[in-house]
Design an enzyme around this catalytic site. Sequence first.
Site, PDB file in Angstrom:
ATOM      1  N   GLU A   1       0.809  -1.211   0.000  1.00  0.00           N
ATOM      2  CA  GLU A   1       0.000   0.000   0.000  1.00  0.00           C
ATOM      3  C   GLU A   1       0.849   1.270   0.000  1.00  0.00           C
ATOM      4  OE1 GLU A   1      -2.941  -0.158   3.074  1.00  0.00           O
ATOM      5  OE2 GLU A   1      -3.933  -1.921   2.229  1.00  0.00           O
TER       6      GLU A   1
ATOM      7  N   GLU B   1      -5.088  -8.429   1.253  1.00  0.00           N
ATOM      8  CA  GLU B   1      -5.736  -7.972   2.482  1.00  0.00           C
ATOM      9  C   GLU B   1      -7.215  -7.800   2.208  1.00  0.00           C
ATOM     10  OE1 GLU B   1      -4.323  -4.582   4.634  1.00  0.00           O
ATOM     11  OE2 GLU B   1      -2.214  -5.079   4.293  1.00  0.00           O
TER      12      GLU B   1
END
Length: 502
Positions: free
Chosen positions: A200, A406
Amino acid sequence: MTLPTEETRPADETGPAQADRLAEHTRPAASPGGAPALRFPAGFLWGAATAAYQIEGAVAEDGRTPSIWDTFSHTPGATAGGDTGDVACDHYHRYRDDVALMSELGLGAYRFSVSWSRVQPTGRGPADRRGLDFYRSLTDELLTAGITPALTLYHWDLPQELEDAGGWPARDTAYRFAEYAGLVADALDDRVELWTTLNEPWCSAFLGYGSGVHAPGRTDPVDALRAAHHLNLGHGLAVQALRAALPGSAQVTVSLNPAAVRPRTAGPADQDAARRIDALATRVFTGPMLRGAYDEDLLADTAAVTDWSFVQDGDTALAQRPLDGICLNYYTPNVVSAAPEGTEPERQDGHGASAHSPWPGADRVAFHRQPGEQTAMGWSIDPSGLTELLLRFHREAPGVPLYVTENGAAYPDSPDEDGRFHDPERIAYLRSHLAAVHEALRAGADVRGYFVWSLLDNFEWAWGYDKRFGLVHVDYATQRRTPKSSAGWYGQVARTGLLPQE
């Protein structure tokens, strides 16, 4: 379990032959209870994910030095309750028990991150053997248990010495990251098959240097864009370093959190607001990484912030390195609109309160909370966004396998009178999102695996220990682990490859 082989992977082409194979792999089947179930392909990777600073603890042991999250979490007011990751889940000392727990649950893979300052305490120079030995021991334990290690090199914990030298807005950090990647690859090349460079990078750049709600807590929109570029450059350089050190069978990926952006209305102003956020949330990374260039609309949108002179000739070509997979993280969509002139834009973007925006060049974009059911994070539950993103990347990166690295939900879990944790809301969340993955598979997307966030309740960054995402409850005072109902449910799905629809 090993990674899917060519024999178990769906073909890259999207013609009738592949459609037939996918239909066979994903056709409904009977679950153990007899109810209809969705079947996932043979070789599909079922795992759970964690991150080093969120679970390891032992922040000053065996040569580890502070990262930006150590510094940030010890800054008064930076985290809920003043919580820190000093002890967290004490995974550094309890990793064998945690691996045994994964095995009992039936997980086939475990995604973890390496603490950069545990391996390379100053962020430059030689590695500390003790740090590498910890990850050697962890991966050995996983392999002995038949669990595939999936390693992430960077999950937000930059060594503080590198931040003091400028952090990600400084170009040199990209080269230091590549050096660190080579050190880890040299140590674990015979143990790990699935490698991820960055987790991320949007959060690292725009929450860390834009809104300041994440470490290092800086609030400069130019620095946020500089950080995004150097994360792109660091990714490409790290891919080169990994390729030079790893065997040809290793798979190199990056983990992004692209936005599923929805305009609030079909009007042109709201459509343009969605375009702006898509550029800042997603295409700022996929442009260089997948296409070797920043999109012109992104540069135009941010021209009043920076002239992008920090981009040097050849940088975006370096960022565009061939990948063996793209990893996607997804929790909730974004609903946006153009804010009327003279009003303060609503910013329910789910990334924490700040007087500073993480969206440079999008000051007139309003974010709205989507109506309907929400998790404890205040995030709306909409699994269709996950299908949307998987199909988007299937189109935009044809032939590149996809992983969901995720996906999960926080809820205020409480024990019953027998000390058990029943979390039907989390089970419903996971079931609906796994069904969304299955829908993408049926539509032709080459999805190879799914990692639930998270294995354990843990230090949830600026939210401290209040938000619990784990399949396994952690009593932080005693470090006792108690699997929740969702752990048993997910373990059954992982063992059988069948998703119950009830």
